[in-house]
Design a protein around this motif. Sequence first.
Motif, short mmCIF file in Angstrom:
data_model
loop_
_atom_site.label_atom_id
_atom_site.label_comp_id
_atom_site.label_asym_id
_atom_site.label_seq_id
_atom_site.Cartn_x
_atom_site.Cartn_y
_atom_site.Cartn_z
N LEU A 101 0.82 -1.21 0.00
CA LEU A 101 0.00 0.00 0.00
C LEU A 101 0.86 1.26 0.00
N VAL A 102 1.91 1.28 0.82
CA VAL A 102 2.79 2.45 0.87
C VAL A 102 3.53 2.62 -0.46
N LEU A 103 4.03 1.53 -1.02
CA LEU A 103 4.74 1.62 -2.31
C LEU A 103 3.81 2.06 -3.43
N GLU A 104 2.59 1.55 -3.44
CA GLU A 104 1.61 1.97 -4.45
C GLU A 104 1.27 3.44 -4.28
N ALA A 105 1.11 3.88 -3.05
CA ALA A 105 0.82 5.29 -2.78
C ALA A 105 1.96 6.18 -3.25
N ALA A 106 3.21 5.75 -3.02
CA ALA A 106 4.37 6.53 -3.47
C ALA A 106 4.41 6.57 -5.00
N THR A 107 4.05 5.47 -5.65
CA THR A 107 4.02 5.44 -7.11
C THR A 107 2.95 6.40 -7.64
N LEU A 108 1.80 6.43 -7.00
CA LEU A 108 0.70 7.28 -7.47
C LEU A 108 0.88 8.75 -7.12
N GLY A 109 1.46 9.03 -5.95
CA GLY A 109 1.49 10.41 -5.48
C GLY A 109 2.86 11.04 -5.35
N GLY A 110 3.92 10.26 -5.41
CA GLY A 110 5.25 10.80 -5.23
C GLY A 110 5.86 10.31 -3.93
N SER A 111 7.16 10.50 -3.79
CA SER A 111 7.88 9.91 -2.67
C SER A 111 7.97 10.80 -1.43
#
Length: 161
Positions: A101-111
């Motif tokens: 979930l965190v990795l997907e969120a970083a992919t979608l929204g930035g790091s």
Amino acid sequence: QPRGLVLFVPPEDAELVGPQIAFYGVDDIDDIRIYAGSGWSTQGVLQGVPTRHTDGVRTVAPHLGEGYGPAWSAFVAAYETHFQRTLRSPVPGLGWDAARLVLEAATLGGSTPEGVARGLREIRSLEGATGTFSWRDGRIGRAYTPVVIRNRTLVPHPEES
């Protein structure tokens, strides 16, 4: 006359509580429905508790196939190959899902922290080892399906939706 009985007991207690329903005659009451927490939809309860104590119980399940979620089988295979031991608990799958979930969120929204928070709000139907996750009502949640237990099988129960 009661119309329902709600059992919020952990799955490990289902084997003890199930027979008590029959012992006290609750299952003899006409038109009574027995509802249980999601723990009753686990393989341990479905396989370990006699069907006479689970058939007809209404509950919810995060997944209707084998295992705990849509990616469960792949997760178990990868875990057991990597660690060279049998996976006996869904807990590592929960950790894997949290990381995904965190990795997907970083992919979608930035790091950045703000980007990850923004990305979390964009997650829809992310299939994990322990369920399918989406952002709704201000948080990440797991999707559940109303089911009724019949002969050790989870059967979708649309009237409970």
